[in-house]
Scaffold this motif. Structure first.
Motif, short mmCIF file in Angstrom:
data_model
loop_
_atom_site.label_atom_id
_atom_site.label_comp_id
_atom_site.label_asym_id
_atom_site.label_seq_id
_atom_site.Cartn_x
_atom_site.Cartn_y
_atom_site.Cartn_z
N GLN A 175 -2.85 8.21 -0.67
CA GLN A 175 -4.00 7.47 -1.18
C GLN A 175 -5.02 8.45 -1.71
O GLN A 175 -5.19 9.55 -1.20
CB GLN A 175 -4.60 6.60 -0.08
CG GLN A 175 -3.70 5.46 0.33
CD GLN A 175 -4.37 4.55 1.35
OE1 GLN A 175 -5.49 4.78 1.78
NE2 GLN A 175 -3.68 3.50 1.73
N ASP A 235 -1.55 4.06 9.09
CA ASP A 235 -2.88 4.02 8.46
C ASP A 235 -3.97 4.56 9.39
O ASP A 235 -5.13 4.24 9.25
CB ASP A 235 -3.21 2.60 8.00
CG ASP A 235 -3.33 1.63 9.16
OD1 ASP A 235 -2.83 1.95 10.26
OD2 ASP A 235 -3.93 0.56 8.98
N PRO A 262 0.83 -1.20 0.00
CA PRO A 262 0.00 0.00 0.00
C PRO A 262 0.87 1.25 0.00
O PRO A 262 1.96 1.27 0.57
CB PRO A 262 -0.81 -0.11 1.30
CG PRO A 262 -0.13 -1.14 2.12
CD PRO A 262 0.68 -2.00 1.20
N THR A 320 -10.10 3.35 1.37
CA THR A 320 -8.66 3.32 1.61
C THR A 320 -8.21 2.38 2.73
O THR A 320 -7.04 2.02 2.79
CB THR A 320 -8.15 4.73 1.99
OG1 THR A 320 -8.76 5.10 3.23
CG2 THR A 320 -8.47 5.73 0.91
#
Length: 141
Positions: free
Chosen positions: A25, A93, A19, A47
């Motif tokens: 993103q 994240d 990722p 996402t």
């Protein structure tokens, strides 16, 4: 030699599927008059980003409308939170929504009420006199 090449190819393919950085993103959203909870949920679904926030602070933010196509999450959040007292920070994240800190470089303005009369040397009032705050264009006539 052939095995080494095969391992190297598998390794490189694996790297390209990792990722991207969270703030890189992109999302495509078309939301009208939604609260921040709904916006964050829509971003999470696209996402996988998780959001941490103080629910009490979120109540202060009015509903928003977002219409973006392939726009970076960071840019979307910056625009949505621009007129609010909130900002955000990334940690892998997880996006943490926090209250903006007061700008320490700007001196805090303390309001002081001043009253009085503008008079000449004999004590007579001066009609139409203008009083300005020194160093500014603010004043009263």
């Amino acid at each position: 030699m052939m095995k080494l090449r095969m391992i190297l190819i598998v390794f490189l393919v694996g790297l390209t599927s990792l990722p991207t950085m969270a703030q890189d993103q992109t999302v495509t959203l078309k939301l009208t008059d939604v609260n921040l909870y709904e916006l964050f949920d829509a971003i999470r679904k696209q996402t996988g980003l998780r959001f941490l926030y103080n629910a009490e602070q979120m109540k202060e933010v009015p509903k928003v409308s977002v219409d973006v196509k392939n726009k970076k999450v960071k840019e979307v959040l910056t625009e949505v939170l621009a007129g609010t007292s909130l900002t955000f920070e990334y940690d892998k994240d997880v996006v943490t929504v926090v209250k903006k800190e007061a700008d320490k470089s700007q001196p805090q303005v303390k309001l002081v009420q001043v009253s009085g009369r503008v008079v000449d040397e004999k004590g007579n009032p001066i009609p139409g006199a203008t009083v300005l705050i020194q160093g500014t264009t603010q004043g009263v006539a």
